[in-house]
Design a protein around this motif. Structure first.
Motif, PDB file in Angstrom:
ATOM      1  N   ARG A 120       8.701   3.822  -1.210  1.00 55.85           N
ATOM      2  CA  ARG A 120       8.064   5.252  -1.631  1.00 55.85           C
ATOM      3  C   ARG A 120       7.341   5.930  -0.090  1.00 55.85           C
ATOM      4  NH1 ARG A 120       2.427   5.068  -1.532  1.00 55.85           N
ATOM      5  NH2 ARG A 120       1.524   2.777  -1.958  1.00 55.85           N
ATOM      6  N   HIS A 127       4.392   0.519   2.682  1.00 57.15           N
ATOM      7  CA  HIS A 127       5.159  -0.274   1.730  1.00 57.15           C
ATOM      8  C   HIS A 127       6.419  -0.384   1.546  1.00 57.15           C
ATOM      9  CE1 HIS A 127       0.986  -0.904  -0.316  1.00 57.15           C
ATOM     10  NE2 HIS A 127       0.689  -0.019  -0.019  1.00 57.15           N
ATOM     11  N   ILE A 134       0.242  -4.150   1.691  1.00 57.47           N
ATOM     12  CA  ILE A 134      -0.420  -4.516   0.449  1.00 57.47           C
ATOM     13  C   ILE A 134      -1.376  -3.774  -0.067  1.00 57.47           C
ATOM     14  CG2 ILE A 134      -1.564  -6.465   1.346  1.00 57.47           C
ATOM     15  CD1 ILE A 134      -0.701  -8.042  -1.104  1.00 57.47           C
ATOM     16  N   ASP A 135      -1.638  -3.689  -1.339  1.00 56.72           N
ATOM     17  CA  ASP A 135      -2.688  -3.130  -2.083  1.00 56.72           C
ATOM     18  C   ASP A 135      -3.559  -3.920  -2.749  1.00 56.72           C
ATOM     19  OD1 ASP A 135      -2.172  -0.485  -0.991  1.00 56.72           O
ATOM     20  OD2 ASP A 135      -1.080   0.176  -2.553  1.00 56.72           O
ATOM     21  N   ASP A 163      -8.613   4.157   2.624  1.00 55.36           N
ATOM     22  CA  ASP A 163      -7.626   3.431   1.270  1.00 55.36           C
ATOM     23  C   ASP A 163      -8.144   2.092   1.364  1.00 55.36           C
ATOM     24  OD1 ASP A 163      -5.772   2.987  -0.460  1.00 55.36           O
ATOM     25  OD2 ASP A 163      -4.186   3.507   0.826  1.00 55.36           O
ATOM     26  N   HIS A 212      -5.840  -0.897   0.709  1.00 56.48           N
ATOM     27  CA  HIS A 212      -4.527  -1.017   1.537  1.00 56.48           C
ATOM     28  C   HIS A 212      -4.871  -1.969   2.823  1.00 56.48           C
ATOM     29  CE1 HIS A 212      -0.670   0.841   3.273  1.00 56.48           C
ATOM     30  NE2 HIS A 212      -1.557   0.709   4.326  1.00 56.48           N
TER      31      HIS A 212
HETATM   32 ZN    ZN Z   1      -1.065   0.756   0.183  1.00 60.42          ZN
END
Ligand code: ZN
Length: 244
Positions: A157, A168, A174-175, A235, A238
């Protein structure tokens, strides 16, 4: 029977005021079983104590090739990394319920060691993670995956608010616990109503990531930078290899 009851009474009575009375001969036999019981108790305690502190299973992880049909929504032709260069990492994580679980992550094959190193440390420290499924469980919808507090990595995305590929999409980000660690705009907002109470830092809370904490340090040790250090929008969920 009557006599035994009478002896028992005498024993009880003599036990109650043991200091005053010279023990009668008949008081001795009941003491013996009492002594036996006293020595037997620790034995039975040991036998039940030995199996009771069962340690949770040790961390496990497995890296395997990922087939196209495991990524029906998150990968398509034209993505910057071919699915053959991605890997499925199946690993242990410590749940919000205080129990061990098995999760799945898809990352680029070059970073599987990083991921295994980090998640072994988090597991060994019992650092809790809500859940860990491939984003395909949410049809690769980032919003829905976040709303479900799902920890995930690969997703082909664009970066939030950008036409560029997100990290990603390379399988190098990685979240983690995205509900407790939201993406917060420069003005302090979040797109997720259920994450509003988690927009401030530092703050206490299960699964919350804070500046300089163990989670941030553990990722930093393998060269993954935290989105909570970005200027402007933050974020907090993240981490990415080399930042960005
Ligand atoms: Zn992320």
């Amino acid at each position: 029977m009557k006599r035994a009851a009478a002896i028992a009474f005498v024993v009880l009575a003599s036990a109650a005021c043991a200091a005053a009375e010279e023990p009668a001969a008949s008081a001795d036999p009941p003491r013996e079983p009492a002594t036996v019981t006293a020595t037997a108790e620790p034995t039975s305690e040991r036998s039940t104590a030995t199996p009771s502190p069962t340690a949770p299973p040790a961390f496990t992880s497995k890296v395997s090739r990922v087939s196209r049909d495991r990524l029906p929504y998150s990968w398509r032709p034209g993505c910057p990394v071919h699915y053959r260069d991605l890997r499925l990492v199946t690993l242990s994580y410590w749940g919000f319920d205080g129990k061990p679980h098995t999760g799945e992550l898809v990352v680029r094959k070059t970073v599987t060691d990083d991921i295994e190193t980090v998640f072994k440390k988090l597991y060994d420290r019992r650092w809790p993670i809500r859940q860990m499924k491939l984003v395909d469980a949410y049809k690769a919808d980032d919003y829905d995956s976040i709303d479900a507090d799902n920890t995930s990595a690969f997703n082909c995305r664009r970066a939030t608010g950008s036409s560029n590929w997100s990290n990603h999409a390379y399988g190098e980000a990685i979240d983690v616990n995205p509900l407790e660690n939201p993406y917060v705009t420069a003005s302090g907002g979040t797109a997720h109503r259920n994450a509003k109470k988690f927009t401030k830092r530092p703050m206490k809370g299960k699964g919350v990531i804070n500046p300089g904490d163990r989670v941030v340090k553990t990722f930093a040790q393998v060269g993954w930078e935290w989105g909570g250090y970005w200027s402007g929008a933050k974020d907090y969920q993240h981490f990415s290899k080399g930042g960005g």
